[in-house]
Scaffold this motif. Structure first.
Motif, PDB file in Angstrom:
ATOM      1  N   GLU A 200       0.809  -1.214   0.000  1.00 14.21           N
ATOM      2  CA  GLU A 200       0.000   0.000   0.000  1.00 14.21           C
ATOM      3  C   GLU A 200       0.845   1.268   0.000  1.00 14.21           C
ATOM      4  N   GLY A 201       2.152   1.154  -0.021  1.00 10.85           N
ATOM      5  CA  GLY A 201       3.005   2.331  -0.049  1.00 10.85           C
ATOM      6  C   GLY A 201       2.984   3.121   1.241  1.00 10.85           C
TER       7      GLY A 201
ATOM      8  N   ASP B 111       6.195   0.984  10.790  1.00 12.33           N
ATOM      9  CA  ASP B 111       7.200   0.783  11.832  1.00 12.33           C
ATOM     10  C   ASP B 111       8.005  -0.482  11.606  1.00 12.33           C
ATOM     11  N   HIS B 112       7.825  -1.131  10.468  1.00 11.54           N
ATOM     12  CA  HIS B 112       8.572  -2.347  10.146  1.00 11.54           C
ATOM     13  C   HIS B 112       9.899  -1.976   9.491  1.00 11.54           C
ATOM     14  N   LEU B 113      10.950  -2.689   9.874  1.00  9.71           N
ATOM     15  CA  LEU B 113      12.252  -2.460   9.257  1.00  9.71           C
ATOM     16  C   LEU B 113      12.240  -2.890   7.805  1.00  9.71           C
ATOM     17  N   PHE B 114      11.463  -3.917   7.499  1.00 12.32           N
ATOM     18  CA  PHE B 114      11.311  -4.425   6.143  1.00 12.32           C
ATOM     19  C   PHE B 114       9.850  -4.799   5.958  1.00 12.32           C
ATOM     20  N   PRO B 115       9.277  -4.616   4.776  1.00 13.71           N
ATOM     21  CA  PRO B 115       7.863  -4.950   4.574  1.00 13.71           C
ATOM     22  C   PRO B 115       7.554  -6.386   4.988  1.00 13.71           C
ATOM     23  N   PRO B 116       6.534  -6.593   5.817  1.00 16.17           N
ATOM     24  CA  PRO B 116       6.207  -7.964   6.244  1.00 16.17           C
ATOM     25  C   PRO B 116       5.795  -8.856   5.079  1.00 16.17           C
ATOM     26  N   LYS B 117       5.154  -8.243   4.067  1.00 16.40           N
ATOM     27  CA  LYS B 117       4.746  -9.008   2.884  1.00 16.40           C
ATOM     28  C   LYS B 117       5.238  -8.276   1.637  1.00 16.40           C
TER      29      LYS B 117
END
Length: 305
Positions: free
Chosen positions: A63-64, A69-75
């Motif tokens: 979704e951009g 707050d994630h260091l890397f996109p979870p998905k």
């Protein structure tokens, strides 16, 4: 005799101790300096890479969400890149046409800068035109005024001659700014080419054009690559003049079109970052393809003698 030897030994050891202490101090200072340089290098590398990492992370977001707050996109997903390549978003409906505009402007700026710069230095240095040094010095004097200060005058000139929303208006502006640098590099690099080669060619009946194409340009190849790469990257990354002189979507380049993403209430950051990454790939490939010749040309061109 033994007392004399003992005194000599003590005197020698007294001289050695300060020298040893100085060596140890110098060694500690060297270690501390190297450690400081290493820490500073790590900080600079992280400072450089974190924004790039953030671009990739946002581009991989579904979704951009730039405030995640994630260091890397979870998905992580490459859907954003596919949307850009397939022009699947209304801001990207002219992406490939705008990409073609960027390529056209960059190629034409590069060719014109190389032709004008090489012909100028060939005429001044090899043909020895009278008072030719005035041309090269006058060209360098144009850098006294920052390019941003000339934006409005250029805009008015292009409006007056009906060149607004014409790609050639941007090409003319960028060639104006890149050519003095090309003349300087070609002039300094050309000093390493013996003038006797030209004289020998003239004795054999070669015309000035034959000397230019068969002697001058081949020997100037490293400088041509260096200046050509510089001009290409300048045109590829330029924004101000493209923004001022190109307002129609059909004539826009990708950097100007990217700014249009911020006009909506909810900016599609993932598509924007994916577009920026795709747009940067040709410039990166060009730099790494010619970096050795580029560094050689700039080194030779930056040293007089």
């Amino acid at each position: 005799m033994s007392a004399t030897t003992a005194d000599a030994t003590l005197a020698t050891s007294a001289r050695v101790r300060p020298a040893e202490r100085m060596r140890r101090a110098a060694r500690r200072w060297r270690y501390a300096t190297n450690a400081g340089i290493a820490v500073l290098s790590v900080i600079i590398v992280l400072w450089t890479l974190i924004p790039l990492y953030n671009m990739v992370a946002v581009a991989l977001e579904a979704e951009g969400d730039v405030f995640s707050d994630h260091l890397f996109p979870p998905k992580p997903s490459g859907h954003s890149f596919w949307i850009v390549l397939s022009q699947g978003f209304w801001y990207l409906e002219n992406f490939w046409h705008q990409f073609g505009n960027s390529v056209y402007i960059a190629v034409m700026v590069t060719l014109l800068v190389l032709v004008i710069g090489s012909l100028t230095t060939f005429s001044v240095m090899r043909m020895r035109i009278r008072n030719g040094w005035l041309v090269t010095n006058a060209a360098l004097l144009t850098y006294v005024i920052p390019a941003s200060f000339l934006a409005i005058p250029f805009y008015l000139i292009m409006q007056h001659y009906g060149l607004h929303n014409n790609r050639w208006s941007v090409i003319a502006a960028l060639v104006t700014f890149a050519t003095p640098y090309a003349i300087f590099i070609f002039q300094e690099y050309g000093r390493s080419i013996p003038i006797e080669l030209d004289e020998s060619a003239r004795i054999d009946g070669a015309s000035p054009l034959q000397i230019y194409f068969k002697i001058y340009l081949p020997l100037m190849a490293p400088a041509l690559v260096a200046v050509g790469t510089y001009a290409l990257l300048l045109a590829w990354n330029e924004y101000l003049y493209q923004f001022l002189l190109l307002s129609k979507k059909e004539n826009m380049t990708v950097p100007v079109a990217l700014a249009q993403f911020l006009n909506s209430d909810v900016a599609p950051w993932n598509y924007m970052m994916a577009t920026a990454i795709i747009y940067s790939l040709p410039a990166i490939a060009t730099y790494y393809a010619f970096r050795r010749r580029m560094s050689g040309g700039l080194t030779m061109g930056g040293v007089k003698g």
